[in-house]
Design a protein around this motif. Structure first.
Motif, PDB file in Angstrom:
ATOM      1  N   ALA A   1       0.829  -1.202   0.000  1.00 29.76           N
ATOM      2  CA  ALA A   1       0.000   0.000   0.000  1.00 29.76           C
ATOM      3  C   ALA A   1       0.863   1.252   0.000  1.00 29.76           C
ATOM      4  O   ALA A   1       0.610   2.199  -0.759  1.00 29.76           O
ATOM      5  CB  ALA A   1      -0.935  -0.010   1.205  1.00 29.76           C
ATOM      6  N   LYS A   2       1.881   1.250   0.838  1.00 30.04           N
ATOM      7  CA  LYS A   2       2.762   2.420   0.942  1.00 30.04           C
ATOM      8  C   LYS A   2       3.505   2.645  -0.368  1.00 30.04           C
ATOM      9  O   LYS A   2       3.639   3.781  -0.843  1.00 30.04           O
ATOM     10  CB  LYS A   2       3.741   2.232   2.090  1.00 30.04           C
ATOM     11  N   GLY A   3       3.998   1.565  -0.983  1.00 27.68           N
ATOM     12  CA  GLY A   3       4.731   1.690  -2.227  1.00 27.68           C
ATOM     13  C   GLY A   3       3.856   2.178  -3.365  1.00 27.68           C
ATOM     14  O   GLY A   3       4.252   3.062  -4.144  1.00 27.68           O
ATOM     15  N   PHE A   4       2.657   1.626  -3.481  1.00 29.68           N
ATOM     16  CA  PHE A   4       1.743   2.031  -4.542  1.00 29.68           C
ATOM     17  C   PHE A   4       1.329   3.484  -4.369  1.00 29.68           C
ATOM     18  O   PHE A   4       1.313   4.265  -5.325  1.00 29.68           O
ATOM     19  CB  PHE A   4       0.512   1.122  -4.545  1.00 29.68           C
ATOM     20  N   TYR A   5       1.016   3.864  -3.143  1.00 29.51           N
ATOM     21  CA  TYR A   5       0.587   5.234  -2.866  1.00 29.51           C
ATOM     22  C   TYR A   5       1.705   6.224  -3.170  1.00 29.51           C
ATOM     23  O   TYR A   5       1.475   7.289  -3.743  1.00 29.51           O
ATOM     24  CB  TYR A   5       0.149   5.334  -1.410  1.00 29.51           C
ATOM     25  N   ALA A   6       2.928   5.874  -2.806  1.00 24.76           N
ATOM     26  CA  ALA A   6       4.063   6.750  -3.095  1.00 24.76           C
ATOM     27  C   ALA A   6       4.255   6.901  -4.598  1.00 24.76           C
ATOM     28  O   ALA A   6       4.568   7.997  -5.089  1.00 24.76           O
ATOM     29  CB  ALA A   6       5.331   6.193  -2.448  1.00 24.76           C
ATOM     30  N   MET A   7       4.078   5.818  -5.340  1.00 22.93           N
ATOM     31  CA  MET A   7       4.218   5.877  -6.788  1.00 22.93           C
ATOM     32  C   MET A   7       3.187   6.821  -7.398  1.00 22.93           C
ATOM     33  O   MET A   7       3.507   7.681  -8.231  1.00 22.93           O
ATOM     34  CB  MET A   7       4.074   4.480  -7.382  1.00 22.93           C
ATOM     35  N   THR A   8       1.937   6.717  -6.976  1.00 14.89           N
ATOM     36  CA  THR A   8       0.907   7.593  -7.546  1.00 14.89           C
ATOM     37  C   THR A   8       1.165   9.050  -7.189  1.00 14.89           C
ATOM     38  O   THR A   8       0.949   9.950  -8.009  1.00 14.89           O
ATOM     39  CB  THR A   8      -0.497   7.190  -7.071  1.00 14.89           C
ATOM     40  N   ASN A   9       1.646   9.291  -5.985  1.00 12.38           N
ATOM     41  CA  ASN A   9       1.862  10.673  -5.541  1.00 12.38           C
ATOM     42  C   ASN A   9       3.180  11.259  -6.029  1.00 12.38           C
ATOM     43  O   ASN A   9       3.459  12.437  -5.790  1.00 12.38           O
ATOM     44  CB  ASN A   9       1.790  10.745  -4.014  1.00 12.38           C
ATOM     45  N   SER A  10       3.976  10.468  -6.732  1.00 16.21           N
ATOM     46  CA  SER A  10       5.192  11.001  -7.342  1.00 16.21           C
ATOM     47  C   SER A  10       4.870  11.819  -8.592  1.00 16.21           C
ATOM     48  O   SER A  10       5.739  12.505  -9.135  1.00 16.21           O
ATOM     49  CB  SER A  10       6.145   9.847  -7.707  1.00 16.21           C
ATOM     50  N   VAL A  11       3.618  11.750  -9.025  1.00 16.47           N
ATOM     51  CA  VAL A  11       3.166  12.458 -10.228  1.00 16.47           C
ATOM     52  C   VAL A  11       2.296  13.632  -9.799  1.00 16.47           C
ATOM     53  O   VAL A  11       1.326  13.443  -9.062  1.00 16.47           O
ATOM     54  CB  VAL A  11       2.348  11.516 -11.138  1.00 16.47           C
ATOM     55  N   PRO A  12       2.601  14.850 -10.219  1.00 14.36           N
ATOM     56  CA  PRO A  12       1.794  16.007  -9.810  1.00 14.36           C
ATOM     57  C   PRO A  12       0.331  15.865 -10.225  1.00 14.36           C
ATOM     58  O   PRO A  12      -0.006  15.166 -11.188  1.00 14.36           O
ATOM     59  CB  PRO A  12       2.458  17.181 -10.540  1.00 14.36           C
ATOM     60  N   PHE A  13      -0.522  16.556  -9.490  1.00 10.24           N
ATOM     61  CA  PHE A  13      -1.964  16.514  -9.730  1.00 10.24           C
ATOM     62  C   PHE A  13      -2.331  16.848 -11.169  1.00 10.24           C
ATOM     63  O   PHE A  13      -3.215  16.233 -11.767  1.00 10.24           O
ATOM     64  CB  PHE A  13      -2.647  17.506  -8.778  1.00 10.24           C
ATOM     65  N   GLU A  14      -1.651  17.812 -11.755  1.00  6.87           N
ATOM     66  CA  GLU A  14      -2.021  18.271 -13.090  1.00  6.87           C
ATOM     67  C   GLU A  14      -1.305  17.502 -14.198  1.00  6.87           C
ATOM     68  O   GLU A  14      -1.320  17.916 -15.356  1.00  6.87           O
ATOM     69  CB  GLU A  14      -1.749  19.765 -13.225  1.00  6.87           C
ATOM     70  N   SER A  15      -0.704  16.379 -13.854  1.00  5.58           N
ATOM     71  CA  SER A  15      -0.062  15.535 -14.848  1.00  5.58           C
ATOM     72  C   SER A  15      -0.616  14.123 -14.697  1.00  5.58           C
ATOM     73  O   SER A  15      -1.615  13.920 -14.006  1.00  5.58           O
ATOM     74  CB  SER A  15       1.458  15.574 -14.668  1.00  5.58           C
ATOM     75  N   ALA A  16       0.017  13.157 -15.346  1.00  2.00           N
ATOM     76  CA  ALA A  16      -0.437  11.778 -15.242  1.00  2.00           C
ATOM     77  C   ALA A  16       0.683  10.845 -15.641  1.00  2.00           C
ATOM     78  O   ALA A  16       1.480  11.151 -16.532  1.00  2.00           O
ATOM     79  CB  ALA A  16      -1.649  11.541 -16.140  1.00  2.00           C
TER      80      ALA A  16
END
Length: 224
Positions: free
Chosen positions: A194-209
């Motif tokens: 969970a921590k790894g997946f969440y960190a991966m998603t949050n490595s990308v800014p909100f206005e990008s993908a």
């Protein structure tokens, strides 16, 4: 939190699909195409999946038959109640076909919807050409079985609140971050996953993908 990005990613998908379609000739079903979207690269491995009409509609859900429904639009505050009504009318539903899932307009409702899907033991399936973005990824994770065909795509990014603050702007154990980590744990992830997946998603800014194919997703979450 994801209201604006849901529309943003939806527009990106609409813009990118024709480019992919032009690359597919009559006797070829899959081709790799990279489409640039504001600094992000979108991996397109097949033509977009067709949007089904269905035999009944409940918000963004379309009933395909007694056991299958398709998700084809943004979820919002009404979606948990709409899906509950769908299950009351069609109690045998066991699979969600995730065709075009741009995200959500209400994160809390979206997580509640995911918990409902998971509690009912419903599987989630992204077919070739299916696109699951933003908050739609949380719904894919809710599946009792998660199936992603070759040629399916996912897009992830950080959330942002009404004040423009993103996940990294809050302490790791803040309620705003714990809400997602707790949800991932409920969906069957270990704390480390969970921590790894969440960190991966949050490595990308909100206005990008960050665009991911099925093999990429399999590196982060269990697929069936």
């Amino acid at each position: 939190m994801r209201k604006l990005i849901a529309l943003f990613l939806s527009l990106l998908a609409l813009a990118a699909h024709p480019a992919a379609a032009q690359q597919v000739i009559s006797d070829v079903t899959e081709e790799t195409v990279f489409v640039s979207n504001g600094g992000s690269e979108r991996f397109v491995a097949s033509a977009p999946a067709a949007i089904p009409q269905g035999i009944a509609r409940f918000g963004p859900f379309r009933v395909l038959d007694a056991s299958r429904v398709a998700l084809v639009d943004v979820t919002d505050a009404r979606s948990p109640a709409q899906f509950a009504a769908l299950l009351k009318a069609f109690p045998g539903v066991s699979l969600i076909e995730m065709i075009d899932c741009p995200g959500t307009e209400d994160d809390r409702a979206n997580l509640a919807l995911g918990r409902l899907i998971h509690a009912r033991g419903i599987a989630t399936h992204v077919p070739a050409g299916g696109s699951v973005r933003s908050g739609g990824v949380e719904l894919f994770l809710a599946g009792a079985r998660r199936i992603a065909d070759p040629g399916s795509e996912f897009a992830v990014h950080s959330w942002a609140d009404e004040d423009g603050r993103e996940a990294r702007d809050y302490p790791e154990n803040a309620p705003e971050n714990r809400a997602y980590l707790d949800y991932y744990a409920e969906m069957g992830m270990t704390p480390a996953e969970a921590k790894g997946f969440y960190a991966m998603t949050n490595s990308v800014p909100f206005e990008s993908a960050l665009w991911l194919g099925a093999p990429d997703m399999a590196k982060w979450v269990r697929l069936d």
